[in-house]
Write an enzyme that holds these catalytic residues in place. Structure first.
Site, short mmCIF file in Angstrom:
data_model
loop_
_atom_site.label_atom_id
_atom_site.label_comp_id
_atom_site.label_asym_id
_atom_site.label_seq_id
_atom_site.Cartn_x
_atom_site.Cartn_y
_atom_site.Cartn_z
N LEU A 44 46.22 40.35 57.88
CA LEU A 44 47.56 40.18 57.34
C LEU A 44 47.68 41.00 56.07
CD1 LEU A 44 50.33 38.70 57.11
CD2 LEU A 44 49.10 36.90 55.84
N HIS A 45 48.65 41.90 56.03
CA HIS A 45 48.96 42.65 54.82
C HIS A 45 49.88 41.79 53.97
CE1 HIS A 45 47.38 46.67 55.89
NE2 HIS A 45 47.62 46.26 57.13
N CYS A 46 49.54 41.65 52.69
CA CYS A 46 50.31 40.85 51.75
C CYS A 46 50.71 41.76 50.59
CB CYS A 46 49.47 39.68 51.23
SG CYS A 46 48.74 38.67 52.52
N GLY A 83 52.83 40.88 56.78
CA GLY A 83 52.89 41.26 58.18
C GLY A 83 51.63 41.94 58.69
#
Length: 148
Positions: free
Chosen positions: A107-109, A93
């Site tokens: 985007l943080h993964c 997100g």
């Protein structure tokens, strides 16, 4: 895209141009990926567009933006499945203004758990106040009307 030109003062633009010592986990003609400098989970990667796009608010309901975010998500998912195949949960997100720390779309993964657990607070949705938006929800928001 509703994007400004790449900024020499933007740290993520510098990383995207390979102007830093940051180790890239993935690089193609649209995005680069690297480890978060201050990880909040077992694995915590960032996927950023090479083009300078300030925030999720600069994305529009059109195929170009939808395809970019889809590609960012696919890259993040591929990296985590490769590097953390036994993780029970993954999360993907974006922070929404005013909660984004760097004004360059990222985007943080995550391969969870959050470490330490309290860091999960940084990645909560605040509903109408913004906070964190799951990648799939952002894709719904920017999905082109013509493909509904």
């Amino acid at each position: 895209m509703a994007a400004a030109l790449s900024s020499s003062s933007c740290i993520f633009c510098q990383i995207a141009r390979s102007s830093t010592s940051t180790t890239l986990l993935h690089q193609d003609n649209k995005v680069v990926a690297f480890q978060d400098i201050n990880p909040s989970a077992f694995r915590h990667y960032l996927v950023i567009p090479i083009e300078h796009i300030p925030t999720v608010n600069d994305l529009q309901r059109r195929s170009e933006d939808f395809l970019l975010v889809s590609h960012m998500l696919n890259v993040g998912q591929g990296l985590l499945h490769r590097d953390a195949p036994h993780a029970k949960h993954y999360r993907f997100g974006f922070h929404q203004p005013p909660f984004n720390s760097v004004d360059h779309l990222h985007l943080h993964c995550f391969a969870l758990p959050f470490i330490p657990r309290w860091k999960a607070i940084k990645y909560m949705s605040l509903g109408p106040f913004g906070g964190f938006i799951e990648a799939e929800k952002l894709l719904e928001r920017i999905k082109p009307l013509s493909s509904l």
